[in-house]
Design a protein around this motif. Structure first.
Motif, PDB file in Angstrom:
ATOM      1  N   GLU A  40       0.690  -1.273  -0.019  1.00  0.00           N
ATOM      2  CA  GLU A  40      -0.032   0.030  -0.102  1.00  0.00           C
ATOM      3  C   GLU A  40       0.732   1.133   0.100  1.00  0.00           C
ATOM      4  O   GLU A  40       1.139   1.856   1.150  1.00  0.00           O
ATOM      5  CB  GLU A  40      -0.664   0.036   1.138  1.00  0.00           C
ATOM      6  N   LYS A  52      -5.835  -2.195  -5.128  1.00  0.00           N
ATOM      7  CA  LYS A  52      -6.062  -3.507  -4.633  1.00  0.00           C
ATOM      8  C   LYS A  52      -7.395  -3.891  -5.462  1.00  0.00           C
ATOM      9  O   LYS A  52      -7.111  -5.289  -5.607  1.00  0.00           O
ATOM     10  CB  LYS A  52      -6.980  -3.454  -3.093  1.00  0.00           C
ATOM     11  N   GLU A  69     -10.500  -1.876  -0.702  1.00  0.00           N
ATOM     12  CA  GLU A  69     -10.778  -0.889   0.249  1.00  0.00           C
ATOM     13  C   GLU A  69      -9.549  -0.621   0.986  1.00  0.00           C
ATOM     14  O   GLU A  69      -8.572  -1.279   1.074  1.00  0.00           O
ATOM     15  CB  GLU A  69     -11.963  -1.651   1.451  1.00  0.00           C
ATOM     16  N   ASP A  70      -9.616   0.835   1.117  1.00  0.00           N
ATOM     17  CA  ASP A  70      -8.490   1.322   2.121  1.00  0.00           C
ATOM     18  C   ASP A  70      -9.101   2.448   3.272  1.00  0.00           C
ATOM     19  O   ASP A  70     -10.316   2.853   3.042  1.00  0.00           O
ATOM     20  CB  ASP A  70      -7.404   1.958   1.262  1.00  0.00           C
ATOM     21  N   SER A  71      -8.696   2.093   4.442  1.00  0.00           N
ATOM     22  CA  SER A  71      -9.308   3.214   5.499  1.00  0.00           C
ATOM     23  C   SER A  71      -8.176   3.667   6.389  1.00  0.00           C
ATOM     24  O   SER A  71      -6.696   3.141   6.424  1.00  0.00           O
ATOM     25  CB  SER A  71     -10.064   2.166   6.216  1.00  0.00           C
ATOM     26  N   GLY A  72      -8.441   4.618   7.323  1.00  0.00           N
ATOM     27  CA  GLY A  72      -7.548   5.162   8.239  1.00  0.00           C
ATOM     28  C   GLY A  72      -8.085   6.009   9.296  1.00  0.00           C
ATOM     29  O   GLY A  72      -9.316   6.256   9.181  1.00  0.00           O
ATOM     30  N   ALA A  87      -1.952   2.221   9.458  1.00  0.00           N
ATOM     31  CA  ALA A  87      -1.716   0.647   9.793  1.00  0.00           C
ATOM     32  C   ALA A  87      -0.167   0.853  10.369  1.00  0.00           C
ATOM     33  O   ALA A  87      -0.018  -0.018  11.304  1.00  0.00           O
ATOM     34  CB  ALA A  87      -1.698  -0.124   8.589  1.00  0.00           C
ATOM     35  N   TYR A 114     -12.637   8.831  11.035  1.00  0.00           N
ATOM     36  CA  TYR A 114     -12.213   7.412  10.426  1.00  0.00           C
ATOM     37  C   TYR A 114     -12.683   7.772   9.004  1.00  0.00           C
ATOM     38  O   TYR A 114     -13.682   8.327   8.839  1.00  0.00           O
ATOM     39  CB  TYR A 114     -13.145   6.156  11.073  1.00  0.00           C
ATOM     40  N   PHE A 148     -11.577  -3.166  16.351  1.00  0.00           N
ATOM     41  CA  PHE A 148     -10.367  -3.425  16.254  1.00  0.00           C
ATOM     42  C   PHE A 148      -9.327  -2.137  16.100  1.00  0.00           C
ATOM     43  O   PHE A 148     -10.112  -0.866  16.359  1.00  0.00           O
ATOM     44  CB  PHE A 148      -9.855  -4.336  15.054  1.00  0.00           C
ATOM     45  N   GLY A 149      -7.978  -2.222  16.147  1.00  0.00           N
ATOM     46  CA  GLY A 149      -7.311  -1.023  15.721  1.00  0.00           C
ATOM     47  C   GLY A 149      -7.657   0.165  17.003  1.00  0.00           C
ATOM     48  O   GLY A 149      -7.619  -0.343  18.017  1.00  0.00           O
ATOM     49  N   TYR A 150      -8.009   1.219  16.485  1.00  0.00           N
ATOM     50  CA  TYR A 150      -8.063   2.559  17.383  1.00  0.00           C
ATOM     51  C   TYR A 150      -9.590   2.438  18.042  1.00  0.00           C
ATOM     52  O   TYR A 150      -9.846   3.597  18.764  1.00  0.00           O
ATOM     53  CB  TYR A 150      -7.828   3.569  16.606  1.00  0.00           C
ATOM     54  N   ASP A 151     -10.420   1.510  17.922  1.00  0.00           N
ATOM     55  CA  ASP A 151     -11.676   1.591  18.234  1.00  0.00           C
ATOM     56  C   ASP A 151     -11.904   1.808  19.969  1.00  0.00           C
ATOM     57  O   ASP A 151     -12.803   2.480  20.241  1.00  0.00           O
ATOM     58  CB  ASP A 151     -12.427   0.409  17.990  1.00  0.00           C
ATOM     59  N   LYS A 171     -21.282  -0.737  14.890  1.00  0.00           N
ATOM     60  CA  LYS A 171     -20.532  -0.460  13.607  1.00  0.00           C
ATOM     61  C   LYS A 171     -21.047  -0.828  12.423  1.00  0.00           C
ATOM     62  O   LYS A 171     -20.943  -0.092  11.390  1.00  0.00           O
ATOM     63  CB  LYS A 171     -18.876  -1.539  13.913  1.00  0.00           C
ATOM     64  N   HIS A 176     -17.509   4.111   9.182  1.00  0.00           N
ATOM     65  CA  HIS A 176     -16.949   4.683   8.054  1.00  0.00           C
ATOM     66  C   HIS A 176     -17.257   3.596   7.074  1.00  0.00           C
ATOM     67  O   HIS A 176     -17.658   4.075   5.872  1.00  0.00           O
ATOM     68  CB  HIS A 176     -15.687   5.269   8.104  1.00  0.00           C
ATOM     69  N   ARG A 177     -16.943   2.285   7.320  1.00  0.00           N
ATOM     70  CA  ARG A 177     -17.054   1.623   6.259  1.00  0.00           C
ATOM     71  C   ARG A 177     -18.452   1.210   5.802  1.00  0.00           C
ATOM     72  O   ARG A 177     -18.710   1.098   4.721  1.00  0.00           O
ATOM     73  CB  ARG A 177     -16.353   0.055   6.608  1.00  0.00           C
TER      74      ARG A 177
END
Ligand code: IMP
Length: 190
Positions: A40, A52, A69-72, A87, A114, A148-151, A171, A176-177
């Motif tokens: 990425e 992707k 998909e990409d997210s941040g 990530a 997000y 997951f992640g920053y949740d 969620k 956001h997704r």
């Protein structure tokens, strides 16, 4: 397009394919089977999501849609970063890294969002996109066990609970997704 449409999701994460299937009612979503995925290296979510999807399209010979998909996460005090580098910024400890980066910062600096970008490519090469944003702020200590992640440190606007406390069902309707998936469904006309 028929009552049930099928798509292949170009991600190395099978959980995300399952999640996307729940976000796209009437769609069957299966993970792309591939040994490797392109790095990425894009400078935008769109570039990475498109990379992707494009890679998946080159491998998938069946007449199915391919989705990338990409997210941040973006935080005011971090000049609205780490963004596409989320990530890598977080590594094995996204929550710890974020709390350390925001030490001594209060108020506006803790505002966050997000972002998710979805790109779908049809069997004929037609491209459609969907983007979604979830606004919020970064809390002071981790709370909750889902997501997951920053949740565990992300509090959506108007909420006093973190995304990890609000949970996966919340969620599915509000992330956001989820918003990007709704925008993509609209673009698909389904
Ligand atoms: P990628 O889209 O798989 O490249 O991941 C981007 C990074 O953004 C993830 O590793 C997480 O750190 C963060 N991220 C994206 N979406 C979420 C989410 O829903 N919850 C928590 N962290 C997220």
């Amino acid at each position: 397009m028929g009552a049930l449409s099928s798509a292949v999701f170009a991600s190395r994460n099978p959980d995300k394919a399952r999640e996307l299937e729940q976000l796209l009612p009437g769609w069957r979503v299966e993970p792309l089977i591939a040994g490797t995925f392109p790095p990425e290296t894009g400078t935008s979510y769109y570039e990475n999501a498109h990379g992707k999807a494009h890679y998946g399209r080159s491998l998938e010979k069946r007449p199915l849609w391919v989705i990338g998909e990409d997210s941040g996460i973006e935080v005011a005090a971090l000049d609205w970063g780490p963004g596409v580098f989320s990530a890598r910024f977080g590594g094995d400890d996204p929550v710890g890294r974020m709390l350390t980066a925001l030490e001594g910062i209060e108020g506006e600096g803790r505002r966050a969002r997000y972002i998710s970008e979805l790109v779908a490519i049809s069997p004929h090469g037609e491209e459609l996109r969907g983007s979604g944003t979830l606004l919020g702020r970064i809390g002071h200590q981790p709370r909750g066990s889902e997501g997951f992640g920053y949740d565990p440190v992300f509090l959506p606007e108007g909420k006093e609970r973190t995304v990890a406390e609000l949970g996966n069902a919340w969620k599915r309707g509000n992330s956001h997704r989820a918003r990007a998936a709704r925008a993509l469904l609209e673009a698909l006309g389904s």
